[in-house]
Design a protein around this motif. Structure first.
Motif, PDB file in Angstrom:
ATOM      1  N   TYR A  92       0.819  -1.215   0.000  1.00 25.03           N
ATOM      2  CA  TYR A  92       0.000   0.000   0.000  1.00 25.03           C
ATOM      3  C   TYR A  92       0.857   1.272   0.000  1.00 25.03           C
ATOM      4  N   MET A 118      -6.496   4.237  -2.134  1.00 26.99           N
ATOM      5  CA  MET A 118      -5.971   2.938  -1.754  1.00 26.99           C
ATOM      6  C   MET A 118      -5.208   2.305  -2.909  1.00 26.99           C
ATOM      7  N   ASN A 121      -1.843  -4.047  -2.186  1.00 24.85           N
ATOM      8  CA  ASN A 121      -0.743  -4.687  -1.461  1.00 24.85           C
ATOM      9  C   ASN A 121      -0.276  -5.849  -2.318  1.00 24.85           C
ATOM     10  N   GLN A 145       1.130   4.898   2.598  1.00 25.26           N
ATOM     11  CA  GLN A 145      -0.146   5.605   2.549  1.00 25.26           C
ATOM     12  C   GLN A 145      -0.917   5.527   3.861  1.00 25.26           C
ATOM     13  N   CYS A 236      -7.066  -1.675  -7.028  1.00 29.78           N
ATOM     14  CA  CYS A 236      -7.977  -1.030  -6.093  1.00 29.78           C
ATOM     15  C   CYS A 236      -9.211  -1.904  -5.852  1.00 29.78           C
ATOM     16  N   ALA A 239      -8.270  -5.049  -3.795  1.00 34.23           N
ATOM     17  CA  ALA A 239      -8.035  -4.733  -2.387  1.00 34.23           C
ATOM     18  C   ALA A 239      -9.340  -4.436  -1.663  1.00 34.23           C
ATOM     19  N   ASP A 292      -9.340   4.556   4.410  1.00 33.54           N
ATOM     20  CA  ASP A 292      -9.378   3.407   3.514  1.00 33.54           C
ATOM     21  C   ASP A 292      -9.446   2.126   4.330  1.00 33.54           C
TER      22      ASP A 292
END
Length: 561
Positions: A92, A118, A121, A145, A236, A239, A292
């Motif tokens: 992230y 976001m 990962n 972030q 995005c 996640a 997020d």
């Protein structure tokens, strides 16, 4: 029922919203090319210099560094051939990679997302252009972030040519696990749909919630992997679904418990609604930029422990009284998932970056789903046995054992159903029969011969009137037949019956003879006396025909009765 319907609607609404958000993310979210580690890889752990800590050894842990740039520098100690690159988890973070002060790769830098900020990962691979000579300076710049415990820099080097083989080797267990959860979901939903079609709403709902639970866990497991991001490039979206599906699975489990337990349903429905509320809040925070999902991860874990803990405590409290019959089957399953969840969460927070928490959690959820499905299927077998017994009893209650025809109780029920037809007014043809000479046969030849007469009459009637109509033995030597919207006239049916009886009598010494009466009417559900008058009309016609047979058999020296 209205209370349950409210929760069904709520579940459906959450699923629709999640689907729409997933589509929205896929279209407007931050979707950047994803790379995954590859080939024969070697970790680069030594001789790194950090702008914060001086010389460090990787992997290096960082925390509470939101929006602070961290730069790590490494001097290559040997030449790297063409087609080689670096691999590391992005965690992230926004990334830039420099080789001899030249920017060669970036992630999360260019382009502003439509909403939220976001990043995925993911495991990123950075191919080194034209190889890299010994002495080249490698700089990795990252900007976290979120204020999370971060362990992203387990840097490896390897051949890009072996990328896909390595991806499959690393992700094969997830592929198998997702497939198994998909099978579980399909089986559970199949039984749910079958039960719904047969009007068994309780069991259908329990099976459907179990299917949604298994499906949610499968989605979570897939989105928690590098494979999903490699396939879709929608970092995005992947996640976001990773967090949402885990919350949804917990809500589906609470909804499942609410279907099984006879007491305190409201407790589980409230916990179910808490999951929906958390999903809604996470979506609102994400879209508005307040927070997020990774920043709220601890609350997701707390909710998971809360639902499994409350369910476990409830089961232990109510176990002694056996007030809920589902508890003995559900308690072991709940203990399995609670134990594996605790162990996997401890591993997650203490050993970030390891696959063991995901493997252990997936195994626990799989065993959990298997045990729940087994419990429901055992109930299914029990219900099936009860249904078979009920069918046998119904068969005995509504069928005549000697002739195999429906009996008087079935005739009364079917006549009531005909009389109450309201959708349309069908034409109904009713036959009443009386077997001639049964008493004489029983008295002079024997009851065995009388039974053969009864069976023979039933055989002839069945051949003429079924399957378009239904035949009944009303008792003793009395029979009946009902035809809805008959294809032939009453006279034609009588002619067919006479031919069948004559053919039958040619093969047996015990001759069948029946007095026949019939009546034809259009159903009038507004007439309270319809059934009584209809039957009386056919019965009187039968007695007139019997009087004629009475005279003939008297001349032959036999008794009509």
């Amino acid at each position: 029922m209205m209370e349950e319907k409210k929760y069904y609607i709520m579940s459906g609404a959450v699923l629709v919203v999640l689907a729409l958000v997933a589509i929205w993310c896929a279209v407007g979210g931050r979707n950047e090319p994803t790379k995954i580690r590859f080939g024969e890889i070697e970790k680069i752990t030594e001789n790194w210099e950090s702008n914060m800590d001086g010389i460090v050894e990787l992997p290096k842990t960082f925390s509470n560094r939101k929006d602070q740039e961290i730069m790590l520098t490494h001097i290559l100690d040997e030449d790297l051939p063409d087609g080689y690159g670096l691999m590391f988890h992005t965690g992230y973070c926004i990334y830039r990679v420099y080789l001899d002060d030249e920017l060669i790769w970036s992630y999360g830098v260019e382009g502003k997302p439509a909403f939220g900020r976001m990043l995925g990962n993911i495991v990123a691979i950075v191919e080194l252009p034209g190889g890299a000579p010994a002495g080249a300076k490698l700089v990795i710049s990252l900007i976290p972030q979120y204020n999370l415990l971060l362990n992203p820099l387990d840097v490896t080097v390897g051949s890009v040519a072996q990328l896909k083989a390595q991806v499959l080797r690393d992700g094969v267990w997830r592929i198998v696990a997702c497939a198994l959860f998909g099978v579980l979901a399909a089986v559970a939903m199949f039984f749910g749909i079958v039960h719904y079609e047969h009007g068994l709403n309780f069991n259908s709902t329990a099976f459907l919630y179990l299917g949604l639970f298994a499906l949610s866990i499968g989605v979570w497991l897939f989105c928690d992997s590098d494979l999903s991001q490699f396939i879709t490039d929608a970092n995005c979206t992947v996640a976001l679904l990773n967090f949402m599906s885990l919350l949804l699975a917990a809500s589906m489990y609470m909804a499942f418990c609410a279907q099984l337990f006879t007491e305190h349903k409201s407790l589980f429905h409230r916990l179910e609604c808490v999951g929906y509320a958390m999903i809604s809040l996470l979506l609102v925070f994400f879209v508005t930029g307040i927070a997020d999902p990774p920043q709220l991860l601890i609350f997701v874990h707390i909710y998971l422990f809360a639902v499994t803990g409350v369910a476990t405590v409830y089961m232990f409290i109510h176990m002694a009284g056996h007030r809920d019959t589902a508890i003995p089957g559900l308690l072991p399953a709940n203990l399995v998932v609670l134990f594996t969840a605790i162990i996997s969460m401890i591993c997650f927070w203490l050993a970030r970056g390891s696959q063991y928490p995901a493997i252990l959690c997936a195994l626990g959820f799989f065993l959990f789903a298997i045990m729940l499905l087994r419990m429901l299927l055992r109930q299914e077998v029990k219900i099936l046995k009860q249904g078979i017994c009920a069918s046998v009893y119904k068969e005995m209650a509504y069928h005549d054992g000697l002739t195999g025809l429906a009996n008087r109780a079935a005739f009364e029920d079917d006549m009531d159903a005909v009389a109450l037809q309201t959708a349309y007014k069908p034409e109904v043809l009713l036959f009443i029969f009386d077997l001639n000479g049964l008493k004489w046969t029983n008295d002079h030849i024997g009851h065995h011969a009388g039974d053969l007469l009864l069976k023979g009459a039933a055989q002839c009637m069945r051949e003429v009137f079924e399957p378009k109509g239904k035949c009944y033995r009303l008792g003793g030597d009395e029979y009946a037949a009902i035809l809805i919207n008959p294809a032939l006239t009453a006279g034609e049916y009588c002619d067919n019956l006479n031919r069948v009886v004559a053919k039958y009598n040619g093969k047996t010494p015990y001759k069948v003879s029946m007095a026949v009466g019939y009546a034809t009417r259009l159903v009038d559900y507004e007439d309270d006396n319809f059934k009584r008058d209809f039957f009386q009309e056919a019965d009187e016609a039968m007695y007139r025909d019997k009087e004629r047979a009475h005279e003939q058999m008297r001349r032959e020296g036999k008794s009509v009765r």
